[in-house]
Each structure stands twice: as C-alpha cells, then as structure tokens.
Design a protein around this motif. Structure first.
Motif, PDB file in Angstrom:
ATOM      1  N   ALA A 157       0.844  -1.191   0.000  1.00  0.00           N
ATOM      2  CA  ALA A 157       0.000   0.000   0.000  1.00  0.00           C
ATOM      3  C   ALA A 157       0.882   1.245   0.000  1.00  0.00           C
ATOM      4  O   ALA A 157       1.966   1.259   0.583  1.00  0.00           O
ATOM      5  N   ALA A 158       0.417   2.296  -0.641  1.00  0.00           N
ATOM      6  CA  ALA A 158       1.195   3.530  -0.722  1.00  0.00           C
ATOM      7  C   ALA A 158       1.294   4.185   0.650  1.00  0.00           C
ATOM      8  O   ALA A 158       2.309   4.789   0.983  1.00  0.00           O
ATOM      9  N   VAL A 159       0.229   4.056   1.457  1.00  0.00           N
ATOM     10  CA  VAL A 159       0.207   4.641   2.793  1.00  0.00           C
ATOM     11  C   VAL A 159      -0.073   3.512   3.773  1.00  0.00           C
ATOM     12  O   VAL A 159      -0.896   2.641   3.511  1.00  0.00           O
ATOM     13  N   ASN A 160       0.617   3.542   4.900  1.00  0.00           N
ATOM     14  CA  ASN A 160       0.422   2.517   5.912  1.00  0.00           C
ATOM     15  C   ASN A 160      -1.008   2.577   6.453  1.00  0.00           C
ATOM     16  O   ASN A 160      -1.436   3.614   6.949  1.00  0.00           O
ATOM     17  N   PRO A 161      -1.767   1.483   6.369  1.00  0.00           N
ATOM     18  CA  PRO A 161      -3.155   1.507   6.849  1.00  0.00           C
ATOM     19  C   PRO A 161      -3.257   1.776   8.346  1.00  0.00           C
ATOM     20  O   PRO A 161      -4.235   2.354   8.809  1.00  0.00           O
ATOM     21  N   TRP A 162      -2.257   1.366   9.125  1.00  0.00           N
ATOM     22  CA  TRP A 162      -2.279   1.646  10.565  1.00  0.00           C
ATOM     23  C   TRP A 162      -2.159   3.147  10.821  1.00  0.00           C
ATOM     24  O   TRP A 162      -2.770   3.680  11.751  1.00  0.00           O
ATOM     25  N   LEU A 163      -1.388   3.825  10.002  1.00  0.00           N
ATOM     26  CA  LEU A 163      -1.230   5.267  10.146  1.00  0.00           C
ATOM     27  C   LEU A 163      -2.537   5.984   9.813  1.00  0.00           C
ATOM     28  O   LEU A 163      -2.960   6.905  10.529  1.00  0.00           O
TER      29      LEU A 163
ATOM     30  N   GLY B  33      -5.568   4.671   9.959  1.00  0.00           N
ATOM     31  CA  GLY B  33      -6.519   4.341  11.010  1.00  0.00           C
ATOM     32  C   GLY B  33      -6.270   5.122  12.278  1.00  0.00           C
ATOM     33  O   GLY B  33      -7.207   5.593  12.934  1.00  0.00           O
ATOM     34  N   GLY B  34      -5.012   5.290  12.646  1.00  0.00           N
ATOM     35  CA  GLY B  34      -4.670   6.070  13.836  1.00  0.00           C
ATOM     36  C   GLY B  34      -5.044   7.531  13.686  1.00  0.00           C
ATOM     37  O   GLY B  34      -5.542   8.162  14.625  1.00  0.00           O
ATOM     38  N   ALA B  35      -4.824   8.081  12.506  1.00  0.00           N
ATOM     39  CA  ALA B  35      -5.171   9.481  12.264  1.00  0.00           C
ATOM     40  C   ALA B  35      -6.680   9.682  12.300  1.00  0.00           C
ATOM     41  O   ALA B  35      -7.171  10.666  12.878  1.00  0.00           O
ATOM     42  N   VAL B  36      -7.424   8.752  11.717  1.00  0.00           N
ATOM     43  CA  VAL B  36      -8.886   8.853  11.737  1.00  0.00           C
ATOM     44  C   VAL B  36      -9.406   8.714  13.167  1.00  0.00           C
ATOM     45  O   VAL B  36     -10.298   9.447  13.589  1.00  0.00           O
ATOM     46  N   LEU B  37      -8.833   7.784  13.932  1.00  0.00           N
ATOM     47  CA  LEU B  37      -9.232   7.605  15.327  1.00  0.00           C
ATOM     48  C   LEU B  37      -8.954   8.864  16.138  1.00  0.00           C
ATOM     49  O   LEU B  37      -9.805   9.303  16.926  1.00  0.00           O
TER      50      LEU B  37
END
Length: 54
Positions: free
Chosen positions: A22-28, A30-34
């Motif tokens: 993925a171009a952007v880490n999904p954990w990052l 998700g953390g930003a959205v949270l």
C-alpha cells in the motif's frame, strides 16, 4: 452494453491481482482517523458540558 460493464470489471480484477504494498500505511491512516474522531468527541462533550438536560 456488455462491453461497458466488462471493462470496469476487468480493471478491478487486474487491480486486485497486483500484490504491491500500500502507498500509505493503513495503521497510520486508522490512527489518524481515530485521533480525529476522538477530538470531535471531546469537542462535543466540551460544547455540551455546561448545558442543562432537557
């Protein structure tokens, strides 16, 4: 009409078959959205904290 449906479907299948990272880490993401949602929740609690219940 069939060719209009099959072209997007073919593009989706080809994109799904690629096994690239993925171009952007999904954990990052998700953390930003949270964090954003928690900030909105805190703002809502702060805004409604001094109001009487109806």
């Amino acid at each position: 009409m069939l060719s209009q449906i099959s072209q997007p479907a073919l593009a989706v299948v080809r994109a799904a078959e690629e096994h690239s990272e993925a171009a952007v880490n999904p954990w990052l993401v998700g953390g930003a959205v949270l964090a954003f949602l928690l900030l909105l929740l805190l703002g809502l609690v702060w805004f409604g904290g001094g109001r009487e219940h109806s």
